[in-house]
Scaffold this motif. Structure first.
Motif, PDB file in Angstrom:
ATOM      1  N   THR A 138       0.830  -1.200   0.000  1.00 15.65           N
ATOM      2  CA  THR A 138       0.000   0.000   0.000  1.00 15.65           C
ATOM      3  C   THR A 138       0.864   1.249   0.000  1.00 15.65           C
ATOM      4  N   ASP A 141       2.830   2.920  -3.059  1.00 17.05           N
ATOM      5  CA  ASP A 141       2.211   3.814  -4.041  1.00 17.05           C
ATOM      6  C   ASP A 141       3.007   5.114  -4.169  1.00 17.05           C
ATOM      7  N   HIS A 167      -2.967   7.281   2.375  1.00 13.29           N
ATOM      8  CA  HIS A 167      -2.120   6.131   2.713  1.00 13.29           C
ATOM      9  C   HIS A 167      -1.443   6.351   4.069  1.00 13.29           C
ATOM     10  N   GLU A 174      -4.186  -1.267  -0.503  1.00 11.08           N
ATOM     11  CA  GLU A 174      -4.094  -1.907  -1.809  1.00 11.08           C
ATOM     12  C   GLU A 174      -4.201  -3.415  -1.613  1.00 11.08           C
ATOM     13  N   GLN A 179      -7.311  -0.390  -5.100  1.00  5.33           N
ATOM     14  CA  GLN A 179      -7.086   0.252  -3.808  1.00  5.33           C
ATOM     15  C   GLN A 179      -8.450   0.542  -3.187  1.00  5.33           C
ATOM     16  N   PRO A 192      -5.213   1.880  -9.494  1.00  6.70           N
ATOM     17  CA  PRO A 192      -3.832   2.276  -9.777  1.00  6.70           C
ATOM     18  C   PRO A 192      -3.364   1.768 -11.135  1.00  6.70           C
ATOM     19  N   SER A 205      -9.865  -8.887  -5.903  1.00  6.74           N
ATOM     20  CA  SER A 205      -9.619  -7.746  -5.028  1.00  6.74           C
ATOM     21  C   SER A 205     -10.847  -7.424  -4.184  1.00  6.74           C
TER      22      SER A 205
END
Length: 314
Positions: A138, A141, A167, A174, A179, A192, A205
């Protein structure tokens, strides 16, 4: 502190400085990692060598001539502002955009803010029993967005002042292809730049999120997934085949009635995401894919794209 003088020295509007001053107040800041540890940390955050070299060159060493008292104050208060909102779901008002041409200290001030908060947010994650593997993917990013900013030669949106504060506050995670952004009763989805938006990857996901949030945030109740994006614009169906990944992604959502989003221009967002440029003339943009041709032809016809928002049950 004389905010007018501080703003003048930083080359930004005084209202931007006043906002940081008011919101951060006397709240505690956080220290940066030791400079000797920074290269390994930047590598773990997927920062490319060229970006890492700039960040190290501008490092806020004590007595560094690159760092004026005003710049150090803004760094300290920016860290304090984000830290005070740890766990908060809402977008923070972005910090002032600094004159990047003044050098790496100015260009990367919000990167240093992010780096100072890594230990803070990692502790927050561990308090919620989140695996380090999820935390690091995560937080990485940062490197992805720095690379995009370099490709765009600084034309990009203020990712460090706004997007990455999510974040650093434990708000975005993520999980595979997407995300996931906590808040309210819906998990907001962000997409993303990590490859095709295939339905299998998307579903995996979503399944991960369905398990993740009840496990790690049991006091929060989410009933739906939501998304606001130009990718949900039904006009894309005029150009893309029904079996395209984007159209299949769209079909998951029930759209809300259209409202012009405040402060966002969908045409700009499309160009930023698809071409990673805001200044190249339409006639000079690549036309290698169906999507690229659709974006250019639509704009050349005098039409405009729209950011649409939709949701579906979890």
């Amino acid at each position: 502190m004389d905010l007018d003088e501080t703003a003048a020295r930083l080359g930004v509007p005084v209202e931007d400085i006043d906002r940081v001053h008011r919101l951060a107040g006397d709240r505690p800041s956080a220290p940066l990692p030791a400079k000797a540890d920074a290269p390994a940390l930047l590598n773990r955050l997927a920062v490319r060598p060229d970006d890492a070299a700039e960040i190290m060159a501008g490092w806020p060493d004590p007595g560094s001539p690159l760092w004026t008292p005003e710049l150090r104050w803004l760094l300290d208060r920016s860290i304090a502002l984000v830290r005070a909102n740890l766990g908060g779901h809402l977008w923070l008002p972005p910090g002032p955009a600094l004159p990047r041409e003044r050098g790496p200290a100015w260009r990367h001030l919000y990167v240093y803010t992010y780096l100072a908060l890594v230990d803070v947010v990692m502790t927050y994650h561990r308090d919620h029993n989140i695996a380090d593997s999820v935390s690091w993917v995560t937080l990485a990013d940062l490197g992805r967005n720095l690379a995009i900013d370099r490709r765009m030669r600084g034309e990009g949106w203020p990712i460090m002042q706004s997007w990455l504060t999510l974040h650093a506050r434990g708000v975005v995670y993520e999980l595979g292809r997407l995300q996931h952004h906590r808040g309210g009763t819906a998990i907001d989805l962000h997409i993303p730049e990590t490859g095709p938006l295939g339905p299998e990857a998307v579903e995996a996901s979503l399944d991960a999120a369905r398990a993740f949030f009840p496990r790690h945030f049991p006091d929060e109740r989410y009933t739906e997934f939501a998304c606001g994006s130009w990718l949900l614009d039904p006009q894309l169906r005029e150009y893309l085949p029904e079996d395209s990944n984007i159209i299949r992604f769209q079909r998951r959502f029930e759209l809300e009635p259209y409202q012009e989003p405040e402060g966002q221009d969908a045409d700009v967002e499309v160009l930023r995401y698809v071409f990673r440029t805001l200044t190249t003339p339409l006639d000079q943009l690549p036309r290698r894919t169906v999507l690229q041709r659709a974006i250019v032809d639509h704009l050349k016809a005098g039409r405009h794209w729209r950011i649409r928002r939709g949701s579906f049950r979890m």
